[in-house]
Design a protein around this motif. Sequence first.
Motif, short mmCIF file in Angstrom:
data_model
loop_
_atom_site.label_atom_id
_atom_site.label_comp_id
_atom_site.label_asym_id
_atom_site.label_seq_id
_atom_site.Cartn_x
_atom_site.Cartn_y
_atom_site.Cartn_z
N GLN A 57 0.84 -1.19 0.00
CA GLN A 57 0.00 0.00 0.00
C GLN A 57 0.87 1.24 0.00
O GLN A 57 2.02 1.21 0.44
CB GLN A 57 -0.90 -0.01 1.24
N HIS A 59 0.52 5.40 1.15
CA HIS A 59 -0.32 6.36 1.87
C HIS A 59 0.38 7.71 1.85
O HIS A 59 1.48 7.84 2.38
CB HIS A 59 -0.54 5.94 3.32
N ARG A 60 -0.27 8.70 1.26
CA ARG A 60 0.27 10.06 1.29
C ARG A 60 -0.18 10.72 2.58
O ARG A 60 -1.39 10.80 2.84
CB ARG A 60 -0.23 10.84 0.07
N LEU A 61 0.75 11.13 3.40
CA LEU A 61 0.44 11.74 4.68
C LEU A 61 0.17 13.23 4.51
O LEU A 61 0.57 13.84 3.51
CB LEU A 61 1.58 11.52 5.67
N ASN A 88 -4.31 -4.52 7.78
CA ASN A 88 -4.69 -3.34 7.01
C ASN A 88 -5.43 -2.34 7.89
O ASN A 88 -5.14 -1.14 7.88
CB ASN A 88 -5.56 -3.75 5.81
N HIS A 92 -4.02 1.55 9.15
CA HIS A 92 -4.69 2.85 8.99
C HIS A 92 -4.76 3.60 10.33
O HIS A 92 -4.57 4.82 10.36
CB HIS A 92 -6.09 2.65 8.41
N LEU A 95 -1.15 4.86 11.22
CA LEU A 95 -0.73 6.03 10.45
C LEU A 95 -1.34 7.31 11.01
O LEU A 95 -0.72 8.37 10.93
CB LEU A 95 -1.10 5.86 8.98
N GLU A 96 -2.53 7.24 11.57
CA GLU A 96 -3.15 8.42 12.17
C GLU A 96 -2.52 8.77 13.51
O GLU A 96 -2.41 9.94 13.86
CB GLU A 96 -4.65 8.19 12.33
#
Length: 197
Positions: A57, A59-61, A88, A92, A95-96
Amino acid sequence: MRLVAFEMVDRVLVRDEIQIARQLQRDLLPKASPDLPGYAFAHSSRTANDIGGDYYQFHRLADGRMAIVVADASGHGMAAGLLMAIANATLHIALEIDPSPVAVATLLHRAIWRIGDRRSFLTLYYALLDPATGEVEYVCAGHPFPLLRRASGEIEEPALGSFPLGMRETAKPASGRLHLAPGDLLLLFSDGLFEGV
């Protein structure tokens, strides 16, 4: 005759459930390459069985950095797919909370360890790319080392090894840094590449 009919119905139901699970797993993977000025991405996946444990995956932060994940759940089939779905969802959340590589790997490890099945583990290569500088922070936990082809043609294996996540009560994923310069190529893959060959 009724036994044959019931068996046929069961087979159709199982087949339909597998098709749904396969589609759900496909939905977890990126449908397009990320658009990041100065960088080009290419990706591909092919499952050996109906359902597999390979995962990747992008993920653009919010701060502009790009999180890049390649992972592989232990086993094959439905069990691997379920473990990957848990990973998965946890990713998510991680990442937050804190997208730093060690923090993400630690949270993933805790989620997998709490499943309680010691046969369930996850290999992980997680990289956090700063596109402005080309700096990459990463963790590698039991995953095949990436290959880095420098613009000069030199090949490097920029990673350190450690146990996969979920294997031991505490995880100490190997972490490091690398720098991507113009013309460099970073190749990330799972052990499915070796199995396919």
